[in-house]
Design an enzyme around this catalytic site. Sequence first.
Site, PDB file in Angstrom:
ATOM      1  N   HIS A  17       0.844  -1.192   0.000  1.00 19.55           N
ATOM      2  CA  HIS A  17       0.000   0.000   0.000  1.00 19.55           C
ATOM      3  C   HIS A  17       0.879   1.242   0.000  1.00 19.55           C
ATOM      4  O   HIS A  17       2.108   1.148  -0.106  1.00 19.55           O
ATOM      5  CB  HIS A  17      -1.029  -0.020   1.136  1.00 19.55           C
ATOM      6  N   HIS A  20       4.109   1.310   2.221  1.00 18.07           N
ATOM      7  CA  HIS A  20       5.245   0.548   1.682  1.00 18.07           C
ATOM      8  C   HIS A  20       5.829   1.265   0.467  1.00 18.07           C
ATOM      9  O   HIS A  20       7.038   1.313   0.277  1.00 18.07           O
ATOM     10  CB  HIS A  20       4.803  -0.853   1.227  1.00 18.07           C
ATOM     11  N   CYS A 125       3.090  -9.840  21.337  1.00 19.82           N
ATOM     12  CA  CYS A 125       2.137  -9.352  20.332  1.00 19.82           C
ATOM     13  C   CYS A 125       2.441 -10.059  19.010  1.00 19.82           C
ATOM     14  O   CYS A 125       3.540  -9.909  18.465  1.00 19.82           O
ATOM     15  CB  CYS A 125       2.247  -7.837  20.157  1.00 19.82           C
ATOM     16  N   CYS A 128       3.266  -7.680  16.003  1.00 18.36           N
ATOM     17  CA  CYS A 128       4.643  -7.143  15.962  1.00 18.36           C
ATOM     18  C   CYS A 128       5.667  -8.258  15.975  1.00 18.36           C
ATOM     19  O   CYS A 128       6.853  -7.997  15.782  1.00 18.36           O
ATOM     20  CB  CYS A 128       4.919  -6.251  17.164  1.00 18.36           C
ATOM     21  N   CYS A 142      -0.894  -3.256  22.937  1.00 25.11           N
ATOM     22  CA  CYS A 142       0.213  -2.986  22.022  1.00 25.11           C
ATOM     23  C   CYS A 142       0.000  -1.602  21.412  1.00 25.11           C
ATOM     24  O   CYS A 142      -1.082  -1.317  20.902  1.00 25.11           O
ATOM     25  CB  CYS A 142       0.231  -4.041  20.904  1.00 25.11           C
ATOM     26  N   HIS A 145      -0.850  -2.150  17.447  1.00 21.48           N
ATOM     27  CA  HIS A 145      -2.013  -2.923  17.008  1.00 21.48           C
ATOM     28  C   HIS A 145      -3.233  -2.758  17.894  1.00 21.48           C
ATOM     29  O   HIS A 145      -4.315  -3.250  17.565  1.00 21.48           O
ATOM     30  CB  HIS A 145      -1.633  -4.407  16.888  1.00 21.48           C
ATOM     31  N   LYS A 294      -2.379   5.788  11.757  1.00 28.18           N
ATOM     32  CA  LYS A 294      -1.387   5.215  10.851  1.00 28.18           C
ATOM     33  C   LYS A 294      -2.097   4.382   9.783  1.00 28.18           C
ATOM     34  O   LYS A 294      -2.966   3.571  10.103  1.00 28.18           O
ATOM     35  CB  LYS A 294      -0.427   4.325  11.643  1.00 28.18           C
ATOM     36  N   LYS A 297      -3.065  -2.065   7.081  1.00 26.10           N
ATOM     37  CA  LYS A 297      -4.082  -3.027   6.672  1.00 26.10           C
ATOM     38  C   LYS A 297      -4.991  -3.349   7.852  1.00 26.10           C
ATOM     39  O   LYS A 297      -6.201  -3.453   7.704  1.00 26.10           O
ATOM     40  CB  LYS A 297      -3.403  -4.289   6.163  1.00 26.10           C
TER      41      LYS A 297
HETATM   42  N1  MSP Z   1       8.892  -7.348   8.072  1.00 24.61           N
HETATM   43  C1  MSP Z   1       9.113  -6.214   8.889  1.00 24.61           C
HETATM   44  C2  MSP Z   1      10.391  -5.518   8.512  1.00 24.61           C
HETATM   45  C3  MSP Z   1      11.623  -6.345   8.583  1.00 24.61           C
HETATM   46  S1  MSP Z   1      13.025  -5.478   8.028  1.00 24.61           S
HETATM   47  C4  MSP Z   1      14.307  -6.432   8.405  1.00 24.61           C
HETATM   48  C5  MSP Z   1       7.952  -5.257   8.750  1.00 24.61           C
HETATM   49  N2  MSP Z   1       7.213  -5.350   7.627  1.00 24.61           N
HETATM   50  S2  MSP Z   1       5.972  -4.428   7.248  1.00 24.61           S
HETATM   51  O1  MSP Z   1       5.375  -5.020   6.088  1.00 24.61           O
HETATM   52  O2  MSP Z   1       5.121  -4.229   8.370  1.00 24.61           O
HETATM   53  O3  MSP Z   1       6.572  -3.080   6.775  1.00 24.61           O
HETATM   54  C6  MSP Z   1       6.806  -2.016   7.660  1.00 24.61           C
HETATM   55  C7  MSP Z   1       7.349  -0.871   6.859  1.00 24.61           C
HETATM   56  O4  MSP Z   1       6.436  -0.522   5.796  1.00 24.61           O
HETATM   57  C8  MSP Z   1       7.531   0.420   7.621  1.00 24.61           C
HETATM   58  O5  MSP Z   1       8.702   0.469   8.393  1.00 24.61           O
HETATM   59  C9  MSP Z   1       7.533   1.403   6.472  1.00 24.61           C
HETATM   60  O6  MSP Z   1       8.713   1.315   5.766  1.00 24.61           O
HETATM   61  C10 MSP Z   1       6.409   0.866   5.608  1.00 24.61           C
HETATM   62  N3  MSP Z   1       5.093   1.349   6.045  1.00 24.61           N
HETATM   63  C11 MSP Z   1       3.993   0.580   6.289  1.00 24.61           C
HETATM   64  N4  MSP Z   1       2.954   1.401   6.648  1.00 24.61           N
HETATM   65  C12 MSP Z   1       3.376   2.677   6.640  1.00 24.61           C
HETATM   66  C13 MSP Z   1       2.736   3.919   6.875  1.00 24.61           C
HETATM   67  N5  MSP Z   1       1.470   4.032   7.204  1.00 24.61           N
HETATM   68  N6  MSP Z   1       3.483   5.031   6.736  1.00 24.61           N
HETATM   69  C14 MSP Z   1       4.798   4.996   6.375  1.00 24.61           C
HETATM   70  N7  MSP Z   1       5.425   3.838   6.155  1.00 24.61           N
HETATM   71  C15 MSP Z   1       4.759   2.665   6.285  1.00 24.61           C
HETATM   72  O7  MSP Z   1       7.779  -4.430   9.613  1.00 24.61           O
END
Ligand code: MSP
Length: 638
Positions: A17, A20, A125, A128, A142, A145, A294, A297
């Site tokens: 999304h 990411h 959690c 996380c 948490c 979440h 934030k 999903k």
């Molecule tokens: N799998 C772990 C990361 C492991 S790295 C060794 C993880 N994955 S995640 O799919 O949850 O991705 C988190 C990351 O996605 C955030 O740190 C950021 O880079 C991005 N984001 C996801 N949602 C976001 C927002 N709402 N705003 C900004 N960035 C976001 O954590």
Amino acid sequence: MTYYITTPIYYVNAKPHLGHAYTTIVCDTLTRFHRLVGDESYFLTGTDEHGDKIALAAAKEGVRPQDYVDYVSSHFKVTWPKFGIRYDDFIRTTEQRHKDTVSRFLDLVNRKGDIYFGEYGGLYCVGCERFYTERELVGGLCPDHKTKPAYIAEQNYFFRMGNYQDWLIDLIRSDPSFIRPERYRNEVLSFLSEPLEDLCISRPKSRLEWGIDIPFDRHYVTYVWFDALINYITGLGWPEGGLYHRFWPVAEHCVAKDILKPHAIFWPTMLKSAGLPVYRHLNVHGYWQMDEAKMSKSVGNVVDIFTLRDEFGTDALRYFLLREMTFGLDSEFSYQRVLERYNSDLANDFGNLWQRSVTMLDKYLGGTLPPAALAELSQDSDWERLLRELVDGYSDDFRNMRPSEALRKAWDFVGHLNKLIVTEAPWVLARSVETLPRLERVMTMLVKGLALLGALVSPVMPGKSAELWRRLGLDPDTMSLDSGAISEALSHGRRISVGEALFARAEREESPKKAARAQAAAAPEESPAPSAELSISEFKRADLRTALITAAEPLPKSQKLLKLTVTMGGEERVIVAGIQKYFEASELVGKTVVVVANLAPVKLMGVKSQGMVLCASGNDTLALLVPSREMPPGSPVT
Ligand code: MSP
């Protein structure tokens, strides 16, 4: 110089999304910037495929975990190129190369004596994938979440993370930019002011099988975070391979604040224990939010990036994300903001600069720059200093992870060039042979400035910038920020092609809120204070003409706006004016008024307005400006 940047590897329990996409686009942009300035660069992204969360998601879909992760991971992999993202490698934690790297790494840490077997009970959690201490929870939940963590007690392997606390504090203190921006460095130091507990790094297979085996105990799998962080060196082929030696010393990680702790605390201590150098910088950004929550999903407030891309195009979307969010701070997303930025920054400021400049070049100089004017401009030390300072400041911003600042500087330059058009008025210079040299100088400044701008925006908008360079008759593969190189390329005298608008204005039904704002702006009582001075050439840019009002009616649902139909010498137009309070619609019909005919059209309450009627305004009263004697509609007002 070398440059290595990584995104987090994303969990495969959700499709990509906007959140990411932001991190991944930032990394792509930084890679492109470094390539532009000649650095050998490497960009790694990928997916995180082990752990409870993924196992649960697969079970929910009723498929084997491997099938599930194959499917979602491929979705990430094919999505990124659709957003102009060119990664050098895409790593998946279920790949054999990664499993081998994790085993090797664990062996090293174990041999160092930093792993022990013990029992631990704690609040866990699943979202996380980590244990929480009481003080980290918010109201027992948490913080991310908003769920209640479950109490889990079991025998596991532990990493002696606590042993490295003092070392880590010293490291962070001695290198102010190790974690940036500073607010996150402070957050980590504050966390480290309390004793650091050891880290549980295994899960018994009796509870979770979906993970990488612990090499020295086959009854356990590796904790997903311990596994995932290692991806950053798997991707470089550690411990063998040239990539690792070339790029690891300059590694830049880019993450959002949700995963600050694993990156700022677990990962450096893991590296230290295994005898590897730490990364160069941890770059932490804030959240994209919707309605102040934030975007995620689990909250269900994610923005579909494909819809946005289809409406605005890849480059404009990338521009919006990078310009709008100040790296490090949260940013509220709204569709309206995208529309506003698109129309003002891209269609108006940048797009019009291009269109006006090259149209004039075509009209006054036959579409080519005189080489002599180019050579002369290179001798202009003020102009060259301006370009140098711009490029230096912009580069400094990118190197220090301030992408929105870098773009702001580029747009200051757009403003500078637009102002040059107004103050120099090339259409006036074109009237006499005496002013021809000045005309050539101004047009050269504009075209060279545009070529530089093309290069400056290329890391963010690779498609549009290549298009701009092509239209200037330049080869996008030779794009450069170097003023001399740009002049040299332009001196080959190729004809410049005007082409269609670089960014066509985005027309869309306004939201009621926006319409209300535009309506307020149209109301005379809100007109801004007059500015100090106006040059004659600036004034001449306004196309003032007489117009006959042929029809007038109030706009439905508006208390301020009247829709006027006017004719100006054979041309009919609609003008929406904020004058309903002062005039009856019927009394206006048949009047000849003065209008600004070259005002950029705006949509007010869904009606496109093409001009402005001039009025004198007094205390709660308004008078139309009318010619003192009868004049045909369309007569110029000079
Ligand atoms: N799998 C772990 C990361 C492991 S790295 C060794 C993880 N994955 S995640 O799919 O949850 O991705 C988190 C990351 O996605 C955030 O740190 C950021 O880079 C991005 N984001 C996801 N949602 C976001 C927002 N709402 N705003 C900004 N960035 C976001 O954590």
